[in-house]
Structures are given as structure tokens and as C-alpha cells.
Motif scaffolding. Structure first.
Motif, PDB file in Angstrom:
ATOM      1  N   LEU A 182      39.292  35.850  28.753  1.00 37.45           N
ATOM      2  CA  LEU A 182      39.298  36.099  30.186  1.00 37.45           C
ATOM      3  C   LEU A 182      40.183  35.132  30.952  1.00 37.45           C
ATOM      4  CD1 LEU A 182      35.508  36.798  30.824  1.00 37.45           C
ATOM      5  CD2 LEU A 182      37.385  38.407  31.173  1.00 37.45           C
ATOM      6  N   GLU A 183      40.824  35.685  31.975  1.00 38.38           N
ATOM      7  CA  GLU A 183      41.454  34.920  33.045  1.00 38.38           C
ATOM      8  C   GLU A 183      40.885  35.446  34.364  1.00 38.38           C
ATOM      9  OE1 GLU A 183      45.926  34.202  31.292  1.00 38.38           O
ATOM     10  OE2 GLU A 183      45.496  36.098  32.306  1.00 38.38           O
ATOM     11  N   VAL A 184      41.068  34.689  35.423  1.00 36.30           N
ATOM     12  CA  VAL A 184      40.631  35.123  36.747  1.00 36.30           C
ATOM     13  C   VAL A 184      41.859  35.314  37.619  1.00 36.30           C
ATOM     14  CG1 VAL A 184      39.248  34.586  38.778  1.00 36.30           C
ATOM     15  CG2 VAL A 184      38.435  33.911  36.507  1.00 36.30           C
ATOM     16  N   ALA A 185      42.007  36.520  38.152  1.00 39.79           N
ATOM     17  CA  ALA A 185      43.180  36.854  38.956  1.00 39.79           C
ATOM     18  C   ALA A 185      42.863  36.686  40.440  1.00 39.79           C
ATOM     19  CB  ALA A 185      43.619  38.288  38.671  1.00 39.79           C
ATOM     20  N   LYS A 186      43.710  35.945  41.125  1.00 37.44           N
ATOM     21  CA  LYS A 186      43.570  35.750  42.570  1.00 37.44           C
ATOM     22  C   LYS A 186      44.309  36.854  43.306  1.00 37.44           C
ATOM     23  CE  LYS A 186      45.076  32.542  46.205  1.00 37.44           C
ATOM     24  NZ  LYS A 186      45.743  31.230  46.477  1.00 37.44           N
ATOM     25  N   SER A 187      43.614  37.549  44.188  1.00 45.48           N
ATOM     26  CA  SER A 187      44.240  38.606  44.976  1.00 45.48           C
ATOM     27  C   SER A 187      45.101  38.015  46.092  1.00 45.48           C
ATOM     28  CB  SER A 187      43.171  39.511  45.586  1.00 45.48           C
ATOM     29  OG  SER A 187      43.753  40.476  46.429  1.00 45.48           O
ATOM     30  N   ASP A 188      46.199  38.699  46.380  1.00 43.80           N
ATOM     31  CA  ASP A 188      46.986  38.351  47.568  1.00 43.80           C
ATOM     32  C   ASP A 188      46.869  39.440  48.638  1.00 43.80           C
ATOM     33  OD1 ASP A 188      48.574  40.356  46.474  1.00 43.80           O
ATOM     34  OD2 ASP A 188      50.327  39.080  46.141  1.00 43.80           O
ATOM     35  N   SER A 189      45.872  40.303  48.509  1.00 43.24           N
ATOM     36  CA  SER A 189      45.628  41.331  49.523  1.00 43.24           C
ATOM     37  C   SER A 189      45.082  40.689  50.794  1.00 43.24           C
ATOM     38  CB  SER A 189      44.634  42.368  49.002  1.00 43.24           C
ATOM     39  OG  SER A 189      45.172  43.076  47.898  1.00 43.24           O
ATOM     40  N   ARG A 190      45.365  41.338  51.922  1.00 43.29           N
ATOM     41  CA  ARG A 190      44.977  40.787  53.216  1.00 43.29           C
ATOM     42  C   ARG A 190      44.126  41.777  53.996  1.00 43.29           C
ATOM     43  NH1 ARG A 190      45.655  37.019  50.866  1.00 43.29           N
ATOM     44  NH2 ARG A 190      47.227  35.382  51.046  1.00 43.29           N
ATOM     45  N   ALA A 191      43.281  41.235  54.861  1.00 39.87           N
ATOM     46  CA  ALA A 191      42.309  42.040  55.604  1.00 39.87           C
ATOM     47  C   ALA A 191      42.946  42.795  56.761  1.00 39.87           C
ATOM     48  CB  ALA A 191      41.207  41.142  56.143  1.00 39.87           C
TER      49      ALA A 191
END
Length: 312
Positions: free
Chosen positions: A62-71
Motif C-alpha cells: 500500500l501507498e497513500v495517494a494525496k488528492s489535489d482536487s479542490r472544493a
């Protein structure tokens, strides 16, 4: 064996869901993505990495992916702060090092890679906004062919919401309100969707009795972490009641007997005062709506998974 990808927004309930997925039998967790919604994303990503370090005895790669999506509409800041405190809990920092890596790609691209690389159709569990999935579908619609089912904590079809923001009418649920356009993109897809909305999740509140249940089971390391995590939540003392929204969604993806459901047709408002409101519509898309939770079965599975967890 069920292949699962977990996309979440890093609050206490999301992180407890991750802990439970790491203990669930007969699944392989392919990946974890964290979106900057009901959390601050950097401490939430770090917390997820530490939970995997300590409780991934199944050995999933496993890795953890950081989202760059914005609200489109961001969660209240006071709701999001628990990610900082959770990241500092002693049980997660005892070892002094973090081994689980952060993924090189942002969460929506990581999702594409993990789904396309899976040797079997993927169960997609999402306990935050749908934005990363919507972006993934826009880039590569073919991922739909390798998604068995989407379990989403979001929306409601019984006419009530949980938002209270100036200029809006309060009919939206927060994960839908964060990005209504993303809900429409996913609703326009051909995915099989099970929607776990406010109808059923509000049957599982965080109560003083439940906090006591965590406390008396703290000899189990996972229960200890869960109790510490939920101690950060000021339920019934702040501006809203906290429910185990995300845990119900996660466990329902593993144990269908926890919930009752019915087939509905649903649509979403994307503009105006009702932006983010999901509602029944004869012209809407077909989905499975969870209508009721069996508390006894829920807590049976919840307790079994936490008691079975061993810590590295």
C-alpha cells in the motif's frame, strides 16, 4: 477475494474505516486516496500512512495517494481540525518512523492505475466527495469496466440535508455539497452504485454509551486507537451530532447483511440554493439506496474486526 480501493476525506470516521479495512478477511486493499474535504489533507495522509504501518498485518502493498482536487464548497474548518490531533496520537507515533509511502501520483490518477492494474473487478469504497472518481472517469472512462460496484457515503433521498451555509437551503448532504458537479458526473456513468446516505447513517450516532464501549475494550490496540480517535469529536457539544457515517458504508461493502436497501432513481441539483441536493426522480439514474442499518449486526462485525487486529 475482493479487491478494494478506498477513497476518503480523512476525518475520524474515515480513518477508523481504513483500520477496519486492514483487518477484514478475504479482501485485498489495492490503494488509499485522501481528499482535502472533511479534513486537512496533509495530516490526514500522514495519519493514514501511520495506521497502515501499525495495523497492516495482512501485508497489502500500500501507498497513500494525496488528492489535489479542490472544493466547490469547503467543509467548516472546525470540523476538519481532528486530522492534526489524530496524527499526533501516541499509539501511532511510538515507533518514531513512517514506512508506508505517499503515492507519486495524485489520488485520481492513482485510482486509475490501481483499477486498471487490478486482476479482478474492484470494489470502490468512497466516504468523502466523489471528485477524484469524477476526474478519473473524465480522463479514462474505461475504468468503469473494471469497477464491480461503488459504495458511496453521500447524499440523501428523503428530503433532508446536513448543510447550513449562507445562501443555500440546507437540503444537501455535505459530501455531495462539496462538489455537486462530481456527483452528476458519477451519476451519469454506468457504474453500479450503492448510496449510503443520511437515511441510514443517522441510525448509528456517536453516543456516551458507545464511547464507554470503546473505553472498556481498550485492552485491544485497535479499540484503543478508535476510542482515542473518537475522543477528538465533540459530538452533541458543538454544532452538530456525529454519526458513524463512513464506518457503516465501509462495513456494508464487506457485510451486506448489515443493511436493508431498495432500488431508486436519483438525480442531483448542481446550481442554485439547492446545489448538492440529491433527490428521487423518475428520470434519474438507477441506484441502490441503503434505507436501514441493523445495529446488532453492525456492532457484531465492528467489534470482531477491532478485537482481531494486531499491532506491528
Amino acid at each position: 477475494m475482493k479487491n478494494v480501493y478506498f477513497n476518503n476525506d480523512g476525518n475520524v470516521d474515515d480513518l477508523v474505516s481504513l483500520l477496519l479495512l486492514l483487518q477484514a478477511p478475504d479482501i485485498k486493499l489495492l490503494g488509499v486516496g485522501v481528499i482535502d474535504a472533511d479534513c486537512y489533507v496533509d495530516p490526514a495522509v500522514m495519519t493514514a500512512r501511520k495506521i497502515i504501518d501499525r495495523f497492516n498485518l495482512r501485508g497489502d502493498d500500500l501507498e497513500v495517494a494525496k488528492s489535489d482536487s479542490r472544493a466547490h464548497h469547503q467543509f467548516p474548518s472546525n470540523w476538519r481540525l481532528s486530522a492534526f490531533s489524530f496524527n499526533d496520537l501516541p499509539i501511532l507515533n511510538e515507533r518514531g518512523t513512517v514506512e508506508t509511502k505517499q503515492a507519486a501520483k495524485p489520488a485520481h490518477l492513482d485510482m486509475i492505475d490501481k483499477i486498471k492494474g487490478s486482476d479482478a473487478p474492484v470494489t470502490l469504497v468512497m466516504t468523502g466527495p466523489l471528485t477524484d472518481l469524477a476526474r478519473a472517469l473524465e480522463i479514462d472512462p474505461s475504468i468503469q469496466d473494471n469497477i464491480e460496484k461503488l459504495y458511496w457515503m453521500g447524499g440523501c433521498l428523503d428530503g433532508h440535508g446536513n448543510t447550513n451555509e449562507p445562501g443555500f437551503d440546507g437540503t444537501a448532504e455535505w459530501n455531495a455539497f462539496w462538489d455537486p458537479e462530481a456527483v452528476k458526473t458519477v451519476f451519469d456513468s454506468k457504474l453500479d452504485i450503492q448510496m449510503v446516505g443520511l437515511e441510514s447513517t443517522e441510525e448509528i450516532p456517536l453516543t456516551p454509551e458507545l464511547r464507554h464501549h470503546f473505553a472498556v475494550n481498550r485492552k485491544y490496540p485497535a479499540f484503543d486507537l478508535v476510542g482515542q480517535g473518537y475522543s477528538l469529536v465533540l459530538a452533541d457539544e458543538a454544532d452538530s451530532t456525529y454519526y458513524l457515517w463512513d464506518v457503516l458504508t465501509t462495513l456494508s461493502s464487506l457485510y451486506p447483511d448489515i443493511v436493508e436497501s431498495q432500488q431508486e432513481k436519483a438525480a442531483v441539483e448542481i446550481h442554485g440554493r439547492a446545489a448538492g441536493r440529491t433527490y428521487k426522480s423518475p428520470d434519474g439514474r438507477k441506484l441502490t439506496l441503503v434505507t436501514k442499518a441493523d445495529k446488532d449486526i453492525f456492532y457484531k462485525h465492528f467489534d470482531e474486526l477491532l478485537k482481531s487486529a494486531q499491532m506491528k
